[in-house]
Write an enzyme that holds these catalytic residues in place. Structure first.
Site, PDB file in Angstrom:
ATOM      1  N   GLY A   1       0.826  -1.207   0.000  1.00 35.31           N
ATOM      2  CA  GLY A   1       0.000   0.000   0.000  1.00 35.31           C
ATOM      3  C   GLY A   1       0.858   1.255   0.000  1.00 35.31           C
ATOM      4  O   GLY A   1       2.087   1.189  -0.154  1.00 35.31           O
TER       5      GLY A   1
ATOM      6  N   ASP B   1      -8.108  -2.101  -0.925  1.00 35.08           N
ATOM      7  CA  ASP B   1      -8.999  -0.933  -0.843  1.00 35.08           C
ATOM      8  C   ASP B   1      -9.223  -0.202  -2.170  1.00 35.08           C
ATOM      9  O   ASP B   1     -10.155   0.583  -2.291  1.00 35.08           O
ATOM     10  CB  ASP B   1      -8.431   0.088   0.156  1.00 35.08           C
TER      11      ASP B   1
ATOM     12  N   GLU C   1     -16.165   0.290   6.800  1.00 43.29           N
ATOM     13  CA  GLU C   1     -15.738   0.394   8.214  1.00 43.29           C
ATOM     14  C   GLU C   1     -15.371   1.823   8.623  1.00 43.29           C
ATOM     15  O   GLU C   1     -15.453   2.166   9.787  1.00 43.29           O
ATOM     16  CB  GLU C   1     -14.573  -0.567   8.500  1.00 43.29           C
TER      17      GLU C   1
HETATM   18  P1  ATP Z   1      -2.275  -1.296   3.549  1.00 44.76           P
HETATM   19  O1  ATP Z   1      -2.890  -0.532   2.415  1.00 44.76           O
HETATM   20  O2  ATP Z   1      -2.564  -2.731   3.510  1.00 44.76           O
HETATM   21  O3  ATP Z   1      -2.468  -0.663   4.882  1.00 44.76           O
HETATM   22  P2  ATP Z   1       0.345  -0.118   3.591  1.00 44.76           P
HETATM   23  O4  ATP Z   1       1.585  -0.423   2.838  1.00 44.76           O
HETATM   24  O5  ATP Z   1      -0.204   1.268   3.407  1.00 44.76           O
HETATM   25  O6  ATP Z   1      -0.694  -1.256   3.232  1.00 44.76           O
HETATM   26  P3  ATP Z   1       1.291   0.450   6.230  1.00 44.76           P
HETATM   27  O7  ATP Z   1       1.071  -0.233   7.521  1.00 44.76           O
HETATM   28  O8  ATP Z   1       0.988   1.905   6.127  1.00 44.76           O
HETATM   29  O9  ATP Z   1       0.564  -0.401   5.140  1.00 44.76           O
HETATM   30  O10 ATP Z   1       2.830   0.282   5.815  1.00 44.76           O
HETATM   31  C1  ATP Z   1       3.449  -0.983   5.755  1.00 44.76           C
HETATM   32  C2  ATP Z   1       4.885  -0.847   6.205  1.00 44.76           C
HETATM   33  O11 ATP Z   1       5.577   0.083   5.354  1.00 44.76           O
HETATM   34  C3  ATP Z   1       5.058  -0.267   7.606  1.00 44.76           C
HETATM   35  O12 ATP Z   1       4.885  -1.215   8.625  1.00 44.76           O
HETATM   36  C4  ATP Z   1       6.457   0.247   7.537  1.00 44.76           C
HETATM   37  O13 ATP Z   1       7.404  -0.792   7.687  1.00 44.76           O
HETATM   38  C5  ATP Z   1       6.535   0.805   6.123  1.00 44.76           C
HETATM   39  N1  ATP Z   1       6.196   2.229   6.199  1.00 44.76           N
HETATM   40  C6  ATP Z   1       4.964   2.784   6.227  1.00 44.76           C
HETATM   41  N2  ATP Z   1       5.031   4.117   6.373  1.00 44.76           N
HETATM   42  C7  ATP Z   1       6.356   4.413   6.454  1.00 44.76           C
HETATM   43  C8  ATP Z   1       7.108   5.619   6.641  1.00 44.76           C
HETATM   44  N3  ATP Z   1       6.495   6.795   6.767  1.00 44.76           N
HETATM   45  N4  ATP Z   1       8.443   5.532   6.664  1.00 44.76           N
HETATM   46  C9  ATP Z   1       9.071   4.355   6.537  1.00 44.76           C
HETATM   47  N5  ATP Z   1       8.434   3.201   6.405  1.00 44.76           N
HETATM   48  C10 ATP Z   1       7.098   3.213   6.340  1.00 44.76           C
END
Ligand code: ATP
Length: 750
Positions: free
Chosen positions: A106, A154, A253
């Site tokens: 994501g 999503d 949600e």
């Molecule tokens: P989903 O859409 O399923 O929530 P996502 O990739 O947006 O997926 P997050 O939990 O936001 O999910 O991010 C996944 C991982 O990416 C985090 O646990 C972290 O390791 C890394 N990450 C997210 N934001 C940052 C950030 N600002 N800086 C560095 N690493 C990040």
């Protein structure tokens, strides 16, 4: 930059289709001479290093496409958000010699990858200063390249029409709401179905549109009125009075009221129970939405985007800044990662600031239109006709073979037209019914519950009106005073519409707007890249081929699977791509003895090296002489005992079944546009007939007179077929690859 070793990781919430992306990335990279390292458990694995980062070989990604989740694991890592965490990650990247990173996840995950790229030089400086690495080591690895793929159920990303996993989640939601609908209807019950989407109402909205739910609440569009609770109760009561047996409220949600207060399922239940004076059930779909075998669409999306990610790295496309691979209008798109993440996050920020109208606007026009269409479709009763308005008399019919989604299109067309004050006749049995005046005026409730139904409730047939039939059709149209016709169907439907258009010089009754909506599993119509029904057929094929493959695990066997499509190879190629078929035979390419000999040699070689399973998919008319049975006998005879061959002709199961969510949604959207077109044209001086379609992401109409020019009539397919460009990907990924570093199994699977 000359790259040699790519690292791949999946991160954040898992999404179905990630495995297809992993397979495509690994195989494309190996095919291009790169080494690939799988980084297991997302950024947590990158920080941990050691065994978490290991080579992936050609065969280690075989037989994974049908599996949900991700074989290399995913995680959320708080440590990666810290500089210490990223220092450890950089050290491990250097240690393994990875020079480029492909991340599937994501916006958080993609942001993290870009941050690592941006900080790279500084991180290396720190590592040198701390004595962890030498300066020579640091200077030998001056940059890290990053490419991202949006994997998230999503569908909340900027720059791609769909994220990997969203279509599968929609499948799960649609199946669940269909199932709940039947129990709710049996008991005359009210259900609340809560679906995922903290900041994005895509799943809730599309799930409701696909199933015919009665109310929906999404984060981008909080109920505006102070009296929304009473309005909802009144609408549900009116629905019951109009004859609906069930009531289903779909809530995302993250839905809130206009003050930003969460509308939880429990809060809704309280409101509904008090207002309806009955007990209300809640079903929270939860993680079911993430799970299960990926849909055909998600497999192909992951495959196409994964392939493009490696090409982007190799072509230098990510040399200057990190890139995201997206799909826009069935074409691969490449956009700067930072911009994509920023824009994707903007909507979340707007929602948090309660700036809903701007958030809705950024979601795009089609989101708002879908919301408005849904509001019309879920009404208990239509708006009454406006005083003095012209009430058109429209006919709607299905023609050609049945296609899943036809009923959803009829339902939408009937309700949208009636809601605007017009009169709609449902014609039974296509043009035959039109010739025999077999039709009835449709009422609002006559199409209730049609969205999930496969087949054609109106009835369809393949008659193209000719000779005396034309006279009968004209007589019916005159007698009924029909002022516009919507033909929802396939090849015969299009030919029939064109016949009437051609004959309007002889029959004035045909001088009315006639519009065609593409509905055939064959996907062989002009002016559209996709027709209604093809997605369902593709999913039907993929589900069966998965089963066929599983049935052969212990033996050395090659399956030759024959799929429909007439002379159009869309179903064959796309199902081959989604199931990892080694070879796809299409009428468009033909089949020669020479090509069969090459394929036979390839199969014999593969099986002699330990392969257990072969899969060939052929279009039913790939070659009339070299039929499926002929090919099976030939391959078996010539295999020299290296493998056995079984043929499987899938037949009509491809046409049947409940329509996929995509087919229902697309049918609804196109029907809305078609009704709008008929109304507009009927008001004009000289009405023009047309056929609608989706091309390069846009819905557009072509005038009927252009139809012959765009058709390859002898082969019953359009002259332009965009998907033929995907053949190279299938050829590159599905063949037996070299057993390479990182192969964990014995290289037996497609
Ligand atoms: P989903 O859409 O399923 O929530 P996502 O990739 O947006 O997926 P997050 O939990 O936001 O999910 O991010 C996944 C991982 O990416 C985090 O646990 C972290 O390791 C890394 N990450 C997210 N934001 C940052 C950030 N600002 N800086 C560095 N690493 C990040």
């Amino acid at each position: 930059m000359n790259i040699k070793r790519a690292g791949i990781l999946t991160s954040g919430g898992d999404a179905s289709g990630m495995n297809a992306a992993v397979r495509a990335i690994v195989r494309t990279a190996l095919d291009c001479g790169l080494e690939v390292y799988g980084i297991h458990e997302g950024y947590a694995g990158l920080i941990e290093g050691g065994d978490r980062i290991r080579p992936l070989g050609w065969n280690s990604v075989g037989g994974i496409m049908h599996r949900g989740g991700t074989i290399i694991g995913t995680a959320r890592s708080e440590a990666f958000k810290t500089r210490e965490g990223r220092l450890a990650a950089a050290r491990n990247i250097l240690h393994t010699g990875i020079d480029s990173l492909i991340v599937v996840g994501g916006d958080g995950s993609l942001f993290g990858a870009d941050l690592l790229r941006r900080e790279w030089a500084g991180l290396l400086e720190d590592l040198v200063a701390a004595g962890s690495i030498t300066r020579e080591r640091a200077s030998s690895h001056p940059r890290l390249l990053v490419v991202g793929l949006f994997g998230s159920i999503d569908n909340d990303a900027f720059g791609t029409d769909m994220t990997i996993g969203a279509d599968t989640a929609l499948h799960r939601i649609t199946e669940a709401i269909d199932a709940i609908g039947s129990t709710a209807s049996s008991h005359r019950r009210t259900f609340i179905v809560e679906v995922m989407g903290r900041h994005c109402g895509y799943l809730a909205l599309m799930g409701a549109l696909a199933t015919g739910a009665d109310w929906v609440l999404v984060p981008e569009h909080p109920p505006e009125s102070e009296t929304w609770e009473a309005d909802m109760i009144a609408a549900l009561k009116a629905g019951r009075e109009a004859g609906r047996r069930d009531a289903i409220v779909v809530v995302a949600e993250g839905a809130t009221d206009s003050r930003g207060q969460r509308i939880t399922s429990e809060r809704l239940r309280g409101v509904l129970e008090a207002g309806l004076n009955e007990s209300v059930r809640i079903t929270v779909l939860g993680h079911v939405q993430r799970g299960g075998s990926p849909s055909a669409f998600d497999r192909n999306l992951g495959t196409i985007m994964g392939h493009a990610a490696v090409e982007t790295l190799l072509s230098g496309g990510a040399d200057q800044e990190s890139q995201v691979i997206g799909m826009q209008g069935n074409r691969v798109a490449r956009i700067p990662l930072a911009e994509s993440v920023l824009k994707s996050r903007e909507i979340n920020e707007l929602l948090e600031a309660h700036q809903y109208s701007r958030a809705l606007e950024l979601r795009g026009k089609s989101f708002t239109i879908s919301l408005n269409t849904l509001k019309t479709l879920l009404r208990a009763l239509p708006h009454p006709p406006r005083r003095g308005q012209r009430r058109l008399r429209l006919a709607v019919l299905n023609a050609g073979a049945p296609a899943p989604g036809m009923n959803a299109a009829v339902r939408a067309a009937v309700r949208i037209a009636i809601d605007q004050g017009h009169v709609v006749f449902g014609v039974r049995r296509g043009f035959q019914g039109l010739a025999e005046d077999d039709m009835q005026e449709m009422a609002w409730m006559s199409v209730n519950g049609w969205a999930p139904l496969g087949g054609s409730e109106l009835g369809t047939n393949r008659v193209v009106p000719n000779g005396p039939d034309l006279y009968s059709v004209a007589k019916t149209l005159e007698k009924r005073g029909i002022e516009g016709i919507l033909v929802i169907g396939g090849w015969e439907g299009y030919m029939g519409a064109y016949r009437l258009f051609e004959e309007r010089v002889n029959f004035p009754a045909f001088d009315i707007p006639i519009v065609c909506l593409p509905a055939t599993i064959d996907n062989n119509l002009p002016g559209t890249e996709l027709s209604i029904g093809a997605d369902t057929a593709l999913n039907n094929i993929v589900t069966v081929v998965d089963k066929i493959k599983q049935s052969a695990v212990a033996e050395r066997r090659c399956y030759i699977v024959e799929v429909m499509g007439r002379r159009c190879g869309y179903l064959a190629l796309m199902s081959g791509l989604a199931t990892g078929a080694e070879r796809v035979y299409l009428h468009e390419e033909g089949v020669t003895l020479k090509s069969m000999k090459e394929d036979l040699d390839m199969l014999i070689g593969g099986f002699r090296e330990g392969k257990r399973l072969g899969l060939i998919i052929r279009n039913e008319n790939a070659n009339p002489t070299y039929s499926t049975s002929f090919m099976s006998s030939l391959f078996e005879e010539e295999s020299g005992g290296a493998f056995a061959v079984r043929e499987s002709i899938l037949g009509h199961l491809q046409q049947g079944g409940d329509p996929s969510p995509f087919d229902r949604i697309q049918a609804t959207r196109l029907a809305r546009r078609c009704v709008g077109y008929l109304i507009e044209q009927a008001a004009g001086e000289r009405p023009v007939g047309a056929f609608i379609g989706m091309e390069a992401g846009h819905t557009q109409f072509h005038p009927l007179e252009d139809m012959p020019r765009m058709m390859d009539v002898p082969n019953r397919r359009p002259k332009q077929q965009w998907w033929l460009g995907l053949r190279t990907i299938n050829n590159a990924l599905a063949r037996s690859g070299p057993t390479s570093l990182g192969d964990e199994d014995d290289g037996t699977d497609v």
